[in-house]
Design an enzyme around this catalytic site. Sequence first.
Site: not given
Length: 177
Positions: A101, A64
């Site tokens: 993560e 993006r």
Amino acid sequence: MKTETLEKLQAAIRDIEDFPKPGIVFKDITPLLLDPEVFKLAIDELIATLEGQKVDKIIGIDARGFIFGAVIAHQMGIGFVPVRKVGKLPHDTESVAYSLEYGEAEIQIHQDAISAGERVMIVDDLLATGGTAAAAIELVKRLGGELVAASFLIELDFLNGRELLGADVPVHSLLNY
Ligand code: AMP
């Protein structure tokens, strides 16, 4: 930024709960892209984070960051450099691996994309844990680029990503959550 502008930008971000996995609130920027007035406001405000400083190139982060970064580069009349996920760039690359993560990720830049001493701005839609942006900053530094700004449409303040980017990096975000 004018309050009216801030409100228009905020209203154009859609929260999608539990995407892409349970517990994550995904900030969906596609309503903003659909609205030409708000998209232009976002571009103008991202450029304003430079405060008139000269830059030679815009570095957009996959994927993006390409949308915002390419428009900014076009509007400023300067070059655009994609930082891509591993395995996508065809020529000689510089790579940085970083932790997510869960697991690992790696991003790359073309070695000839930035010349030593060039002043660059990094752009992405969202700063979360900061891992991706920190890796992009490392790529810029390895090529000898001078980071003028790292600018984001959205920052998730509670993840403290800004701290990972280093005290010497001017970090800007338009919307904070
Ligand atoms: P991070 O490396 O944790 O700062 O993650 C930043 C990247 O992941 C950006 O390129 C974002 O597009 C994407 N991202 C992370 N969290 C979110 C979220 N809650 N909503 C939308 N995009 C996200």
